[in-house]
Design an enzyme around this catalytic site. Structure first.
Site, PDB file in Angstrom:
ATOM      1  N   ASP A 133     -29.868 -27.997  10.167  1.00  0.00           N
ATOM      2  CA  ASP A 133     -29.620 -29.103   9.235  1.00  0.00           C
ATOM      3  C   ASP A 133     -29.806 -28.703   7.776  1.00  0.00           C
ATOM      4  O   ASP A 133     -29.277 -29.342   6.888  1.00  0.00           O
ATOM      5  CB  ASP A 133     -30.498 -30.319   9.572  1.00  0.00           C
ATOM      6  CG  ASP A 133     -31.974 -29.956   9.668  1.00  0.00           C
ATOM      7  OD1 ASP A 133     -32.357 -28.856   9.219  1.00  0.00           O
ATOM      8  OD2 ASP A 133     -32.754 -30.772  10.186  1.00  0.00           O
ATOM      9  N   ASP A 141     -30.147 -22.849   6.842  1.00  0.00           N
ATOM     10  CA  ASP A 141     -29.673 -22.628   8.217  1.00  0.00           C
ATOM     11  C   ASP A 141     -28.237 -22.113   8.243  1.00  0.00           C
ATOM     12  O   ASP A 141     -27.745 -21.690   9.280  1.00  0.00           O
ATOM     13  CB  ASP A 141     -29.733 -23.937   9.036  1.00  0.00           C
ATOM     14  CG  ASP A 141     -31.153 -24.325   9.401  1.00  0.00           C
ATOM     15  OD1 ASP A 141     -31.978 -23.416   9.573  1.00  0.00           O
ATOM     16  OD2 ASP A 141     -31.435 -25.532   9.499  1.00  0.00           O
ATOM     17  N   ASP A 149     -33.200 -27.192  17.030  1.00  0.00           N
ATOM     18  CA  ASP A 149     -34.296 -27.671  16.185  1.00  0.00           C
ATOM     19  C   ASP A 149     -35.118 -28.669  16.988  1.00  0.00           C
ATOM     20  O   ASP A 149     -34.646 -29.198  17.996  1.00  0.00           O
ATOM     21  CB  ASP A 149     -33.737 -28.391  14.949  1.00  0.00           C
ATOM     22  CG  ASP A 149     -33.169 -27.424  13.923  1.00  0.00           C
ATOM     23  OD1 ASP A 149     -33.591 -26.267  13.933  1.00  0.00           O
ATOM     24  OD2 ASP A 149     -32.298 -27.840  13.136  1.00  0.00           O
TER      25      ASP A 149
END
Length: 1069
Positions: free
Chosen positions: A799, A803, A491
């Site tokens: 997070d 996901d 990310d």
């Protein structure tokens, strides 16, 4: 009491083509190996595959060997127990529903109350009543107690400000209603480990042989002299058992501590009006807990207020449907369930063992073990070596027995030890027991029982050290798999950046507002609507302390930045929120990239506010409010102006968020609760209020970390929901993209573009992708699937709740500890506690260290195995005697197994590990370099010690001594030299590829301590324990000879490393 399935806004996206959730099924060939030990991925491996390798392994002590593997029988029992408890919960609930249906809600309920409720303290309700309400989902009993509001009053809690939260109040609540903990099953005691160490088949045989030898010795020689042979073996076995038990017990304590850390979830609660984070174990009855998508429900409770709250109750009911919750019809929340969608607040009514979840957790064992791929492979290696050792032991046994009973075995004085018809039966049996004991001891040395357990040892050590490096390992296998990772899909926000966001630019009223919080540049209507949208369309909170001070803002970093900007514009958070009522909400999610609320104002107006990704919200805007407070149509020029502003901010790595609203006709509002639940907030014809640019600086050191990964042959890919231009700017800053020339397709790609490719094209493009912008969680999942199909070992950071599929699919799922939801953490293998990419790189380093340490231990152990077996076999076949007796071999086994593993399996990682490409998961465990080192050392040891065995008396000038003394001196020298060779070789094993094997050795205190202990114990054995080990004291000259023989292994290792061999893994720096 309607509790049926409702489609949440989150779930509705799964059929949305914009969200892109049509996922192909890629074939999973992870576990298609060539043999029972060829399992490259134990994550989600089928039970029959795991059972197969256990059956194929040669095991001397099953309880010890399989201690840290998944107990398949216990796992089955655990599943049955969970099903039973779930069924119990469902039966109770069904009975209550049936009763309500038959009698109606207004029947007298006095009988439902406990016959004699015990109230502790000055609370208006007791624990039994609360348990009855929450566990049985009893709406009527809840109404009898005045509903949520009256219940909160009885619990001395405020629905907005929570409990006082001081120490005295919390103690009172725990005393009255219990704490949010459950009885833990005690870990195994030291005595249990001692008992398991005694179950080793060969050690049991040795003890039986020792007992027989002891009995015969005492009978023939008397107790004074006759107990030495049997007693020495017994003592040696006892020492091995104690060392093994102590080592295993210490490991278990480390795992126990890590398990406790895994369960210590941090939750947000409201106490005295302030949002604070506390451990889930510190939550008390009466607490007001804010819930948002991805959170775990920390205790049983009731919904106070909420919007689109949907709960995944599968952990309790076993059914994977999503259940809608609200404050009137279905207010009950069960501990342990997950928030699938929406947000709101809950009142805690039952904690710990008073909840179904507490009962469930108290009933099942917390950790049922788990094998790792390396552990399985090492069991294969141990089985192969063990079979060879077993064959050697049988050959030695047969040769020695035949020689003994045919009269070809002589004692040191040359006398035949057995003569048919003349030798006493007791002496013959004693001779056979000694031969049998040697053969069994060869099996003890040959079967490397400690080899698979060395993985557990190094993993336990690594996991403890990784905690200090801000990584919490949830699955053992992930630790070692990370060492084979070839790509990391990371990310952007919070991982590559600091996650410290501030609004630094703003566009409103058709122009740039500079500075962004200069409210004098905003039209009054725009200012009023902006403040209304910022305060209501958020899951964050602003707390202003009574004593003067800066406002305390809580929420996600983006929410905090926008709320702080609103506060700077003059927003009074509490006042604005009280001016209107939220009638419906569409929580922000990473699929749609926006979130909205519908507000009913006091003057009966309805405002629909939206906030989200700038270009997506802007595309839905048809007008804006200018500086003269007039609504103006969005013409092409103005649209181009705003788009240009977004591109400009994105190119400077700013996150762009647009805020818009629209009016909605009151008469069109849904009239029933059911219609309201399924109402889609209008997304079109919006009026743009503002576009803000939020700065989130890159983390310091992230560029170096990316470069380190590149040197290590690990490709870093950025997968972000941000604008493609923002992603590009950050990627250039971090070094993921080297230059603007790299920032072209397919290096830089949008999630939607990748999603719309054919499966074949996706597989082709996946390898080239460095940055994916505007990606949804399903795009991340598609990328992971494609990369794994291409043969990559993929690590993924995540997070959000969405996901979870990608984290589960990846070889290693890395959840963020600060911003990560509980759903993401539960689907992950490792939690990065500080959300920092540099910590991810440290995990790679530790993963490689695990593999490297195991290889060091294998090289060391195989050298000892080969040398000891060859020396004893050759001696047995040629002379009928073995130079290394049972007690000596047990000491060598202790050095090789327990102490050797402790010394070599706990070596800290070095920079050298990050200078070579990842080791493939099907690469041979024993590399060409290891074979070279191993064979050179073993050949040297065998040659020197066999020369001493056959020519020692003449070389050492012992011809003039008595035969017995010369024999004992020679064999003692062989034993001493052999042990010292292993101690010197332990240093060589530290650095299989490097010339300087002493580099950093003084920093590893455990290694130095163990080597020191081995030397001290060897000196004690030679000087003081000769009776037990059949050795004699050596002169200082012979000690120098022993040390010299051991020392030569160092220069020999240096010369050996100059011999070129094929490396297999390329070195990059």
């Amino acid at each position: 009491m309607s509790n049926e399935f409702k489609t949440s806004p989150q779930k509705r996206n799964w059929s949305d083509t914009e969200a892109g959730n049509r996922l192909p099924e890629y074939a999973n060939d992870d576990n298609e190996g060539f043999g029972p030990f060829d399992i490259v991925r134990t994550k989600s491996a089928p039970a029959d595959r795991l059972r197969k390798w256990r059956q194929a392994a040669l095991v001397l002590n099953a309880s010890r060997r399989f201690r840290y593997t998944l107990d398949l029988k216990k796992e089955e029992e655990r599943k049955h127990l969970i099903d039973k408890i779930r069924m119990h919960a469902q039966v109770i609930r069904a009975a209550v529903l049936f009763q309500v249906a038959g009698q109606g809600l207004n029947v007298p309920e006095a009988s439902k109350l406990p016959s004699s409720p015990t109230r502790i303290g000055d609370f208006g309700i007791c624990s039994e009543e609360l348990v009855s309400i929450s566990r049985e989902h009893d709406v009527s009993l809840l109404q009898q107690n005045g509903g949520v509001t009256e219940l909160a009053r009885k619990l001395k809690s405020n629905l907005e400000k929570g409990v006082p939260g001081d120490e005295t109040d919390l103690i009172k609540r725990k005393r009255a209603f219990g704490s949010n903990t459950y009885p833990r099953k005690k870990g195994r005691s030291f005595w249990r480990f001692l008992l398991e160490a005694c179950r080793d088949t060969t050690l049991i045989i040795l003890m039986v042989a020792a007992a027989a030898s002891l009995a015969l010795g005492i009978k023939t020689e008397g107790i004074k002299e006759g107990w030495y042979d049997g007693g020495s073996i017994s003592l040696a076995v006892l020492i091995v058992i104690i060392f093994t038990a102590v080592s295993d017990y210490k490991q278990s304590l480390q795992f126990q501590n890590l398990n406790e850390e895994k369960q210590n979830i941090q939750m947000e609660v409201i106490r005295s009006g302030r949002r604070i984070k506390v451990s889930i174990f510190e939550i008390v009855v009466g607490d007001v807990v804010p819930l948002k998508i991805g959170d775990q429900v920390p205790a049983d409770g009731l919904v106070i207020s909420g919007h689109s709250i949907s709960i995944d109750e599968s952990s309790m009911t076993g059914e994977s449907k999503i259940v809608h919750k609200d404050s009137t019809r279905a207010p009950f929340l069960m501990s342990g369930c997950k928030v699938a969608d929406g947000y709101g607040t809950m009142l805690v009514t039952s904690v710990g063992i008073n909840t179904e979840w507490g009962l469930l957790m108290a009933s099942i064992s917390e950790d049922n073990g788990e094998e790792t791929p390396l552990q399985v492979r090492l069991n294969g290696v141990a089985t192969f070596i063990g079979l060879v050792g077993l064959a050697v032991a049988v050959v030695v046994l047969v040769v020695l027995v035949v020689r003994f009973f045919t009269g070809h075995t002589t004692d040191p004085d040359g006398r035949v030890q057995f003569t048919a018809g003349k030798t006493k039966v007791g002496d013959a049996i004693d001779g056979f027991i000694k031969i049998f004991t040697v053969a069994v001891t060869i099996v003890v040395v040959a079967v490397p029982e400690g080899l698979p357990l060395a993985v557990t040892l190094t993993l336990a050590y690594s996991m403890r050290k990784m905690m200090a490096d801000k990584a919490l390992v949830r699955r053992l296998s992930a630790c070692e798999t990370m060492g084979s990772a070839t790509t990391i899909c990371s990310d952007k926000t919070g991982t590559l950046t600091l996650n410290q966001m501030t609004v630094v630019e703003a566009y409103a009223c058709g122009k740039k507002i500079d500075p962004p919080d200069n409210k004098s540049l905003l039209a009054p209507t725009v200012l009023s609507l902006l403040i209304e949208g910022v305060a209501q369309n958020t899951t964050g909170n602003v707390f202003v302390p009574k004593e003067s001070g800066a406002p305390e803002v809580s929420g996600s970093p983006t929410e905090k930045a926008i709320l702080l900007w609103g506060a700077n514009l003059g927003m009074d958070f509490e006042a604005v929120r009280s001016d209107s009522i939220i009638i419906h909400a569409f929580p922000f999610n990473s699929e749609k990239k926006r979130g909205g609320v519908a507000l009913k104002l006091s003057e009966s107006e309805v405002h629909v506010h939206w906030k989200g990704a700038a270009e997506i919200v802007l595309a839905s805007c048809t007008s804006y409010i200018d500086e003269n407070d007039r609504r103006v149509q969005m013409d092409a020029d103005k649209l181009s102006f705003f788009n240009k502003a977004i591109e400009d901010m994105a190119s400077r790595s700013l996150r762009c968020v647009a805020i818009a609203y629209r009016l909605y006709e009151t008469e069109k509002l849904p009239t029933s609760d059911e219609e309201l639940d399924n109402w889609q907030l209008p997304e079109g014809d919006l009026i743009l209020l503002a576009i803000v640019g939020i700065k989130d600086p890159c983390r310091s050191g992230v560029r170096d970390a990316v470069q380190l990964c590149s040197n290590a042959g690990v490709k870093v890919r950025m997968v972000t929901g941000d604008n493609l231009q923002t992603a590009r700017a950050i990627a250039l800053e971090c070094g993921i993209l080297q230059s603007n020339a790299d920032a072209t397709e397919p290096n830089l790609i949008e999630g939607k573009t990748f999603r719309n490719l054919t499966e074949t094209k996706r597989l082709e493009v996946a390898d080239k992708i460095s940055v994916m912008g505007r990606s949804s969680p399903s795009d991340k999942l598609l990328l992971v699937q494609a990369l794994r199909k291409r043969g990559h070992v993929v690590a993924v950071t995540g997070d959000g709740t969405n996901d979870a599929p990608a984290l589960h699919e990846a070889d290693i799922g890395l959840a963020m500890g600060i911003q990560g939801t509980e759903v993401a953490k539960e689907s992950s293998d490792i939690i990065i506690l500080d959300d920092n990419f540099a910590s991810v790189v440290k995990v790679v380093r530790w993963g490689r260290s695990v593999y490297a340490n195991i290889q060091k231990f294998i090289q060391f152990q195989l050298t000892v195995n080969v040398a000891a077996l060859i020396i004893n076999v050759v001696s047995a076949v040629s002379s009928g005697n073995v130079p290394l007796n049972a007690v000596q071999l047990l000491w060598v086994n202790l050095i090789m197994d327990t102490l050797g593993a402790l010394a070599l399996a706990t070596e800290p990682p070095t920079d050298h590990l990050m200078c070579r490409n990842p080791v493939g998961r099907r690469e041979p465990l024993i590399t060409n370099i290891m074979w070279r080192n191993l064979l050179i050392q073993a050949l040297y040891q065998v040659t020197v010690l066999l020369v001493l065995n056959f020519r020692g008396r003449s070389i050492l000038n012992l011809e003039h001594d008595t035969s017995d003394h010369a024999f004992r001196v020679n064999n003692t020298l062989i034993f001493n030299a052999f042990v010292l060779c292993q101690i010197f070789n332990e240093f060589n094993a530290r650095k299989p590829e490097e010339i300087n094997v002493w580099k950093g050795v003084t920093k590893n205190l455990l290694f130095m301590g163990i080597v020191g202990l081995e030397v001290v114990l060897q000196v004690i054995i030679i000087f003081f324990l000769g009776k037990f080990t059949s050795t004699v004291r050596l002169s200082w000259k012979l000690w120098l000879v022993s040390v010299g023989i051991g020392f030569i292994s160092w220069p020999l290792a240096i010369v050996g490393k100059l011999i070129p061999v094929h490396r297999g893994v390329s070195v990059n720096c």
